[in-house]
Every structure is written in C-alpha cells, then in structure tokens.
Design a protein around this motif. Structure first.
Motif, PDB file in Angstrom:
ATOM      1  N   VAL A  40      12.162  59.358  51.360  1.00 33.84           N
ATOM      2  CA  VAL A  40      13.723  59.075  51.517  1.00 33.84           C
ATOM      3  C   VAL A  40      13.854  57.536  51.109  1.00 33.84           C
ATOM      4  N   TRP A  41      14.674  57.530  50.202  1.00 34.53           N
ATOM      5  CA  TRP A  41      15.109  55.805  50.012  1.00 34.53           C
ATOM      6  C   TRP A  41      16.447  55.674  50.386  1.00 34.53           C
ATOM      7  N   ALA A  42      16.461  54.288  50.811  1.00 31.76           N
ATOM      8  CA  ALA A  42      17.578  53.540  51.207  1.00 31.76           C
ATOM      9  C   ALA A  42      17.793  52.320  50.111  1.00 31.76           C
ATOM     10  N   ALA A  43      19.020  52.146  49.823  1.00 27.64           N
ATOM     11  CA  ALA A  43      18.963  50.879  48.927  1.00 27.64           C
ATOM     12  C   ALA A  43      19.553  49.628  49.651  1.00 27.64           C
ATOM     13  N   GLU A  44      20.016  48.410  48.824  1.00 28.06           N
ATOM     14  CA  GLU A  44      20.374  47.458  49.343  1.00 28.06           C
ATOM     15  C   GLU A  44      21.678  47.146  48.492  1.00 28.06           C
ATOM     16  N   HIS A  45      22.950  47.139  49.254  1.00 33.96           N
ATOM     17  CA  HIS A  45      24.169  46.541  48.355  1.00 33.96           C
ATOM     18  C   HIS A  45      25.210  45.788  49.602  1.00 33.96           C
ATOM     19  N   HIS A  46      25.865  45.053  48.928  1.00 34.90           N
ATOM     20  CA  HIS A  46      26.568  44.260  49.913  1.00 34.90           C
ATOM     21  C   HIS A  46      28.057  44.388  49.788  1.00 34.90           C
ATOM     22  N   ALA A  47      28.936  44.619  50.649  1.00 34.43           N
ATOM     23  CA  ALA A  47      30.341  44.484  50.633  1.00 34.43           C
ATOM     24  C   ALA A  47      31.063  45.813  49.562  1.00 34.43           C
ATOM     25  N   ILE A  48      30.427  46.667  49.574  1.00 33.71           N
ATOM     26  CA  ILE A  48      30.682  47.873  48.918  1.00 33.71           C
ATOM     27  C   ILE A  48      30.819  49.175  49.513  1.00 33.71           C
ATOM     28  N   GLU A  49      31.812  49.858  49.950  1.00 29.58           N
ATOM     29  CA  GLU A  49      31.805  51.110  50.810  1.00 29.58           C
ATOM     30  C   GLU A  49      31.075  52.142  50.068  1.00 29.58           C
ATOM     31  N   MET A  50      31.008  51.981  48.737  1.00 29.11           N
ATOM     32  CA  MET A  50      30.384  53.364  48.062  1.00 29.11           C
ATOM     33  C   MET A  50      29.238  53.380  48.329  1.00 29.11           C
ATOM     34  N   THR A  51      28.391  52.410  48.813  1.00 30.04           N
ATOM     35  CA  THR A  51      27.147  52.054  49.072  1.00 30.04           C
ATOM     36  C   THR A  51      26.877  51.252  50.069  1.00 30.04           C
ATOM     37  N   ILE A  52      26.773  51.855  51.166  1.00 29.52           N
ATOM     38  CA  ILE A  52      26.871  50.814  52.689  1.00 29.52           C
ATOM     39  C   ILE A  52      25.582  50.691  53.100  1.00 29.52           C
ATOM     40  N   ALA A  53      24.918  49.610  52.609  1.00 35.40           N
ATOM     41  CA  ALA A  53      23.511  49.241  52.950  1.00 35.40           C
ATOM     42  C   ALA A  53      22.994  47.986  53.009  1.00 35.40           C
ATOM     43  N   PRO A  54      23.712  47.089  53.930  1.00 30.41           N
ATOM     44  CA  PRO A  54      23.392  45.666  53.920  1.00 30.41           C
ATOM     45  C   PRO A  54      21.972  45.264  54.309  1.00 30.41           C
ATOM     46  N   ASN A  55      21.207  46.236  54.636  1.00 25.30           N
ATOM     47  CA  ASN A  55      19.636  46.005  55.029  1.00 25.30           C
ATOM     48  C   ASN A  55      18.854  47.142  54.906  1.00 25.30           C
ATOM     49  N   PRO A  56      18.219  47.424  53.890  1.00 25.39           N
ATOM     50  CA  PRO A  56      17.485  48.800  53.860  1.00 25.39           C
ATOM     51  C   PRO A  56      16.613  48.995  55.003  1.00 25.39           C
ATOM     52  N   PHE A  57      15.829  47.935  55.444  1.00 32.99           N
ATOM     53  CA  PHE A  57      14.899  48.106  56.852  1.00 32.99           C
ATOM     54  C   PHE A  57      15.662  48.472  57.850  1.00 32.99           C
ATOM     55  N   GLN A  58      16.890  48.032  58.008  1.00 37.70           N
ATOM     56  CA  GLN A  58      17.581  48.444  59.255  1.00 37.70           C
ATOM     57  C   GLN A  58      17.954  49.972  59.186  1.00 37.70           C
ATOM     58  N   ILE A  59      18.255  50.404  58.116  1.00 36.67           N
ATOM     59  CA  ILE A  59      18.506  51.913  57.730  1.00 36.67           C
ATOM     60  C   ILE A  59      17.290  52.419  57.879  1.00 36.67           C
TER      61      ILE A  59
END
Length: 344
Positions: A40-59
């Motif tokens: 399973v993959w988690a992304a990294e994106h910032h300040a965008i609600e359509m991809t809420i992923a400020p830190n993929p390692f935390q997810i």
C-alpha cells in the motif's frame, strides 16, 4: 501479477468530516491486506485537500500499527522538500517499527504550486536533480558514517539513526521520462509509472523506455515494473455513471494543480471546466472508461492481462478519485473477490 494499492486521505469539498475520511482510508488499507495486496502506497503533498499527505512516513506508521503483513510504501517522498539525514532517519524508523515492511519510493514532485511554497524558486522541471543527489546520500547514511558535499546539501560526517531493519532496502523511483528510467536502472531501483488518463500506447512507451534503460545500463539489474491506473469495478449503469462523474470532477481539480492555472481556496482547488482546456479529449467519458481500470470484473481482467503481456509485473490500483466511500469499498471488494483470483 502482484497488486498494490494507492490511496489518499482526500476531500473534494468540505462536506466530508476528516474523522470519516481517516476511518475510511484505514478500512480500505485493511481490506487490501485481507484481499492479498502486496503493497500500500502513501503520497506526499502539501496544503491540498484532495491529497492529504503532509508526511508519508507518519501515514505509514499509522497503517503499520493497524496491519500485519502488507508492505508500506512512499509514493513518493519528494526529495527537494527533505534533508538527507532527516529523510534517511524517518524512513529507517518506519522500517524498524513495521518489522522491515518499508518500500522506499522517492521522486521529483508533481505540482509547481507546491514548489512555490515548499521550495520557492525551484522549477518542477528541475526537481529531478535533487532526487538524483538525494538517493545516493540516503543509501550511504543507512550504511553508517558518511559526509556529503553536494550541489544542494552539505553536511559533515553523520549517519542514519536508527538504521533500517532491511539490509537491502527496496527503492522505487517514479518514472516517466527517459532520463529517470536511465537513473533508476543504473542505480538498481524499481520503477512505478503512471500514464495518467492516456491510452495504452502511453504504457507501451514507458515499457520501451524501461527496456532501453536496461540495455544501456547493462548491469544485470531487472527492476520490478509497476503501473498505476485509477480503478473502479462496477456491474451496473448507476455505479458506472457515479464513477465517471467522480473521476471527471477530480480531474478538473487535478488540471488546476497540474497546470498551476486556477485558484486554491482553503486547500480546495477550483475545478477547471474540462470542456474549455487544451487536451480536453483526454477527459471524454468513453475514453476514460477505456483507458482507466474501469468496468466489470471481466473487463478489468482483460485489461490487466494486456498489461501483463506488455511486461507490467505489478499493478497499482489507484483508489482515490473522489468517489463515495461506500462505492470505493464495493469496487475494492469486487476487485479482490472477482479479479485478483485470475492472476494467482
């Protein structure tokens, strides 16, 4: 063929409560593990609600504590937003607490809007240079003491603390251009690619670039080759229409970010009218149904076998597309029960 899941915490508008979004995302991950997905993959994106992923390692740390076997991948950590010591340590810590389940994915980053805020002055088209300096440094830090004097980072002798559990960490690179394929094979990385909404010919192009990179490197490395498509399995006209409406709405926001062409208010990108933008033929509903992994279980099986014949060894089921939560679960359940058994 192996199967992987890409899923984000996502909101297309503020009608969804974040607690419901988080709960749904975790339930999808657990369904994927139970259904036999490999990663399973988690992304990294910032300040965008359509991809809420400020830190993929935390997810992934969150998912690690709620799963047992499924491997946990970053798709991708954006190199320019990190310091090598920080990135090496975060990744190694996740590998440690997950029992060696990390798949380390690194990439250049997608949206100029994010670079304007996270790395002002950097053009998205130049961000690959950061990725190519970052990866060797991280690998050396995982081994032990290492000093770095590069173009973008400099630091005296240091090391990753902790060290990864895996002696040979799987590394993935997100690749679309020949220069990235060459780099990935030369540096013994696996490859994931995303043809967006483009036809099968785009996948054929990526496979040619992979084959050319393997021949050019001539180092004996044969990477795992994973291809991602938005996916939705349905068996009736109402669910079909719901899926097409959802993906077109999502893509209208994606085009805003991809082209850096519209407003983003409180994290929500404005939807660009798809019938008024260049390349609008890419969003014709019939074309989307043909190119994406949309359709009945039988249709999905036929599409996947075509990718398999091309040389795609792993398929990434991209679940996040603004679809109703119950519909997402229906689709994933049908995929696990009626599609995946054909490839075991």
């Amino acid at each position: 063929m192996k199967f992987q899941l890409a899923i984000n915490l996502e909101r297309i508008d503020d009608s969804l409560d974040m607690n419901d979004v988080a709960r749904h995302t975790l339930e999808m991950v657990q369904m994927a593990e139970e259904g036999g997905f490999d990663i399973v993959w988690a992304a990294e994106h910032h300040a965008i609600e359509m991809t809420i992923a400020p830190n993929p390692f935390q997810i992934l740390t969150w998912w690690a504590g709620e799963t047992s076997n499924i491997r946990l991948g970053t798709a991708v950590a954006t190199a320019a937003y990190w310091h090598p010591i920080n990135l090496a340590g975060e990744a190694a810590f996740l590998d440690l607490i997950s029992g060696g389940r990390l798949e380390f994915g690194i990439g250049s980053g997608a949206y100029q809007r994010e670079f304007d805020r996270m790395k002002p002055g950097l053009k998205q088209s130049d961000a690959w240079r950061y990725m190519q300096e970052m990866l060797p440094a991280v690998r050396e830090l995982w081994k032990g003491d290492y000093a770095h004097d590069g173009e973008y980072w400099q630091f005296p002798t240091s090391t990753s603390v902790p060290k990864p559990v895996q002696a040979d960490m799987p590394v993935w690179v997100a690749a679309r251009s020949p220069i990235t394929y060459d780099y990935a094979v030369r540096n013994r990385c696996h490859i994931n690619c995303w043809p967006l909404t483009r036809p099968f010919a785009e996948a054929e192009l990526y496979k040619r670039q992979l084959d050319e990179a393997i021949a050019k490197a001539d180092n004996g490395w044969l990477p795992r080759f994973a291809l991602m498509r938005h996916a939705c399995i349905y068996d009736n006209a109402a669910d079909r229409q719901q899926a097409l409406d959802a993906i077109r709405r999502l893509l209208s926001q994606f085009e805003n970010l991809f082209r850096n062409a519209g407003d983003v208010v409180n994290g929500f990108p404005a939807a660009l009218p798809l019938d008024q933008i260049a390349g609008r033929e890419q969003y014709d509903p019939e074309m989307l149904e043909e190119n994406l992994l949309f359709g009945s279980p039988e249709t999905a099986i036929a599409k996947l076998k075509r990718y398999q014949d091309l040389g795609v060894s792993e398929f990434i089921y991209y679940a996040s597309m603004g679809l109703d939560h119950d519909a997402q679960k229906r689709s994933l359940r049908m995929f696990c029960n009626e599609v995946m058994p054909e490839f075991r």
